[in-house]
Design an enzyme around this catalytic site. Structure first.
Site, PDB file in Angstrom:
ATOM      1  N   LYS A 290       0.834  -1.203   0.000  1.00 36.05           N
ATOM      2  CA  LYS A 290       0.000   0.000   0.000  1.00 36.05           C
ATOM      3  C   LYS A 290       0.864   1.246   0.000  1.00 36.05           C
ATOM      4  O   LYS A 290       0.602   2.204  -0.720  1.00 36.05           O
ATOM      5  CB  LYS A 290      -0.884   0.030   1.248  1.00 36.05           C
ATOM      6  CG  LYS A 290      -2.178  -0.709   1.163  1.00 36.05           C
ATOM      7  CD  LYS A 290      -3.150  -0.234   2.243  1.00 36.05           C
ATOM      8  CE  LYS A 290      -2.501  -0.049   3.590  1.00 36.05           C
ATOM      9  NZ  LYS A 290      -3.279   0.751   4.529  1.00 36.05           N
ATOM     10  N   SER A 291       1.893   1.252   0.838  1.00 37.04           N
ATOM     11  CA  SER A 291       2.762   2.426   0.962  1.00 37.04           C
ATOM     12  C   SER A 291       3.383   2.786  -0.382  1.00 37.04           C
ATOM     13  O   SER A 291       3.412   3.953  -0.777  1.00 37.04           O
ATOM     14  CB  SER A 291       3.862   2.153   1.992  1.00 37.04           C
ATOM     15  OG  SER A 291       3.313   1.894   3.260  1.00 37.04           O
TER      16      SER A 291
ATOM     17  N   SER B  32       4.157  12.173  12.297  1.00 40.31           N
ATOM     18  CA  SER B  32       3.804  11.302  11.174  1.00 40.31           C
ATOM     19  C   SER B  32       4.694  11.613   9.977  1.00 40.31           C
ATOM     20  O   SER B  32       4.740  12.758   9.513  1.00 40.31           O
ATOM     21  CB  SER B  32       2.333  11.485  10.786  1.00 40.31           C
ATOM     22  OG  SER B  32       2.035  10.732   9.620  1.00 40.31           O
TER      23      SER B  32
ATOM     24  N   SER C  17       9.994   6.835  11.655  1.00 38.84           N
ATOM     25  CA  SER C  17       9.576   6.231  10.376  1.00 38.84           C
ATOM     26  C   SER C  17      10.382   6.798   9.202  1.00 38.84           C
ATOM     27  O   SER C  17       9.834   7.121   8.148  1.00 38.84           O
ATOM     28  CB  SER C  17       8.068   6.426  10.148  1.00 38.84           C
ATOM     29  OG  SER C  17       7.320   5.790  11.149  1.00 38.84           O
TER      30      SER C  17
ATOM     31  N   ASP D  10       3.406  -0.219  12.700  1.00 36.45           N
ATOM     32  CA  ASP D  10       2.430  -1.124  12.084  1.00 36.45           C
ATOM     33  C   ASP D  10       2.740  -2.593  12.346  1.00 36.45           C
ATOM     34  O   ASP D  10       1.879  -3.453  12.133  1.00 36.45           O
ATOM     35  CB  ASP D  10       2.350  -0.877  10.576  1.00 36.45           C
ATOM     36  CG  ASP D  10       1.636   0.430  10.244  1.00 36.45           C
ATOM     37  OD1 ASP D  10       0.942   0.973  11.132  1.00 36.45           O
ATOM     38  OD2 ASP D  10       1.774   0.912   9.115  1.00 36.45           O
TER      39      ASP D  10
ATOM     40  N   LYS E 163      -4.101   5.484  15.648  1.00 35.67           N
ATOM     41  CA  LYS E 163      -4.366   4.752  14.412  1.00 35.67           C
ATOM     42  C   LYS E 163      -5.876   4.551  14.233  1.00 35.67           C
ATOM     43  O   LYS E 163      -6.676   5.287  14.811  1.00 35.67           O
ATOM     44  CB  LYS E 163      -3.621   3.416  14.443  1.00 35.67           C
ATOM     45  CG  LYS E 163      -2.101   3.548  14.528  1.00 35.67           C
ATOM     46  CD  LYS E 163      -1.510   4.072  13.239  1.00 35.67           C
ATOM     47  CE  LYS E 163       0.002   4.062  13.263  1.00 35.67           C
ATOM     48  NZ  LYS E 163       0.589   4.494  11.968  1.00 35.67           N
TER      49      LYS E 163
ATOM     50  N   ARG F 112      -4.585   1.428  19.331  1.00 39.06           N
ATOM     51  CA  ARG F 112      -4.085   0.059  19.176  1.00 39.06           C
ATOM     52  C   ARG F 112      -3.475  -0.513  20.452  1.00 39.06           C
ATOM     53  O   ARG F 112      -3.506  -1.735  20.640  1.00 39.06           O
ATOM     54  CB  ARG F 112      -3.087  -0.021  18.015  1.00 39.06           C
ATOM     55  CG  ARG F 112      -3.784  -0.037  16.671  1.00 39.06           C
ATOM     56  CD  ARG F 112      -2.850  -0.332  15.529  1.00 39.06           C
ATOM     57  NE  ARG F 112      -3.594  -0.232  14.270  1.00 39.06           N
ATOM     58  CZ  ARG F 112      -3.053   0.030  13.095  1.00 39.06           C
ATOM     59  NH1 ARG F 112      -1.746   0.228  12.997  1.00 39.06           N
ATOM     60  NH2 ARG F 112      -3.795   0.106  12.012  1.00 39.06           N
TER      61      ARG F 112
ATOM     62  N   LYS G 270      -9.698  -3.082   4.576  1.00 39.26           N
ATOM     63  CA  LYS G 270      -9.054  -1.776   4.427  1.00 39.26           C
ATOM     64  C   LYS G 270      -7.697  -1.911   3.737  1.00 39.26           C
ATOM     65  O   LYS G 270      -7.316  -1.078   2.913  1.00 39.26           O
ATOM     66  CB  LYS G 270      -8.894  -1.112   5.788  1.00 39.26           C
ATOM     67  CG  LYS G 270      -8.366   0.313   5.739  1.00 39.26           C
ATOM     68  CD  LYS G 270      -8.389   0.941   7.116  1.00 39.26           C
ATOM     69  CE  LYS G 270      -8.104   2.434   7.052  1.00 39.26           C
ATOM     70  NZ  LYS G 270      -6.728   2.752   6.697  1.00 39.26           N
TER      71      LYS G 270
END
Length: 430
Positions: free
Chosen positions: A24-25, A166, A194, A310, A337, A341, A409
């Site tokens: 997806k990324s 983010s 990240s 993730d 998220k 989570r 999703k």
């Protein structure tokens, strides 16, 4: 949005051969760059029907891109800059990536945009990105709780973003700033989390002829008014984030997974899963392009979640049945998220028989020999649903997941693939 359903999964180990789905990324970035390019681009990938990718395609289509499905991917006819709509509605659904990537792009194109948000997305943070855009000439409002509106023309110049909230904010600006009429500078305050996702963005930009000049990790100089140059054909990588669930299934009792379709040298940060599982005691081995993973031993370790948020749901399932104590730290971002989570992992796995203590910024997991099974909720979160599914490998009784459809999703055929790995699946539509 996919039809709601619950699912019942038989207990016992997960084993067999499986192929990774497209990242997806990577695919979000490829689709956006292809839509901004000078000519048509073919993106090679297997279709998964992930809801997040559908959201990005819908938003790009609203701007005038034509994205056609073909057997082995997509053909993207780019946006005509001289035929842009003055205003448009952009349906982000529940995709945080779509919103955070597309908002700066729409502002750079000078379009009045109305972003429609679903699920928990209206509650997820975006204030730092909004502030950076507002300082550069954009008016942003929330006419309704689930709508973000923007208008004005983004001005070139100096942009500042925090690095510890983010990386998607940073990606959004890196995608947008080349579209402006003057040179821009993007400064990111440390610490930067990240970082691998920023590197992935830069790699995709370079594939489309854009190469921001980087000064250390904190400063980027972006040339102005440049045209993204189509590579004509480009392939989406396999997804390490979703593959992590299968690899963690291989590390569970009775597990043995052979996984193909991953790039061993990928810039995706979630490639770290191999290191984590080796530390836990799993047997991780590459044979050519096949990644083999079997359970070996399982022992508690310390995991820093700052750059791999993730991965934590999948790793937590393994840690729950690993000898000793596992500490997951620097995981506060998991509260922001699709669900909180840290709370969802704790509630879900403890319901199944784990011993997890939720902390302010992490989890303390005391390993048990096996889980019992039972009924849990997905908390509207795709990764929590998939975590509960692989936790069934360590259970003595079936696992029933309420609202299991949330896996769609990111991985619409997840349960079908799970069925092919030795699990009995019963779907119950509400």
């Amino acid at each position: 949005m996919s039809q709601a359903f619950d699912i019942k999964i038989s207990p016992g180990g997960i084993s067999g051969n499986i192929a990774a789905v497209p990242s997806k990324s990577h695919l979000h970035r490829l689709l956006i760059c292809a839509s901004l390019a000078d000519k048509e681009t073919v993106i090679k990938c297997v279709h998964t029907g992930a809801e997040d990718i559908k959201a990005t395609i819908a938003c790009l289509s609203a701007l005038g891109a034509v994205i056609e499905k073909i057997i082995d991917g997509f053909i993207v006819t780019p946006i005509h800059r001289d035929k842009l709509p003055k205003a448009c509605i952009l349906p982000c659904m529940e995709s945080g990536s779509t919103l955070r990537f597309m908002l700066p792009v729409v502002c750079a194109l000078g379009i009045c945009g109305e972003f429609h948000l679903s699920g928990r997305l209206p509650e997820r943070p975006i204030s730092s990105l909004e502030a950076a855009l507002t300082r550069a000439g954009i008016q942003i409002s929330r006419p309704k709780s689930n709508i973000i509106s923007c208008k004005g023309q983004l001005n070139y110049g100096s942009f500042h973003l925090p690095g510890n909230i983010s990386s998607q904010y940073i990606t959004g600006l890196l995608l947008a700033l080349p579209l402006l009429n003057g040179r821009s500078r993007l400064t990111i305050t440390e610490p930067i989390e990240s970082q691998s996702y920023i590197a992935l963005t830069l790699e995709v930009l370079e594939a489309f002829g854009e190469k921001p000049k980087k000064n250390l990790l904190t400063h980027y100089e972006i040339d102005c008014n440049t045209s993204f140059i189509s590579p004509h054909i480009i392939s989406a990588e396999g997804d390490w984030s979703n593959a992590a669930f299968w690899l963690c299934a291989g590390a569970m009792p009775g597990g043995n997974i052979q996984l193909c379709g991953l790039n061993k040298k990928s810039l995706q940060g979630d490639r770290q899963i191999c290191v984590n599982l080796q530390q836990i005691g799993a047997v991780v081995k590459w044979e050519g392009k096949i990644l083999n993973l079997s359970e070996g031993s399982r022992r508690g370790i310390e995991i820093d979640a700052a750059n791999i948020p993730d991965l934590i749901p999948a790793i937590a399932a393994v840690a729950a049945v690993s000898e000793g104590t596992t500490l997951i730290k620097n995981a506060a971002r998991l509260r922001l998220k699709e669900s909180d989570r840290l709370s969802a992992i704790t509630h879900c796995l403890n319901t199944l028989g784990a011993n997890i203590t939720e902390e302010a910024e992490g989890l303390l997991i005391q390993g048990v020999s096996q889980l019992k099974g039972g009924m849990v909720d997905s908390f509207g979160d795709h990764r929590i649903a998939m975590m509960a599914a692989i936790a069934s490998a360590a259970c003595t009784e079936p696992v029933i997941i309420k609202n299991a459809h949330t896996a769609n999703k990111s991985y619409p055929n997840f349960y079908e693939k799970l069925s092919g790995l030795g699990k009995k699946i019963e779907v119950q539509y509400g």
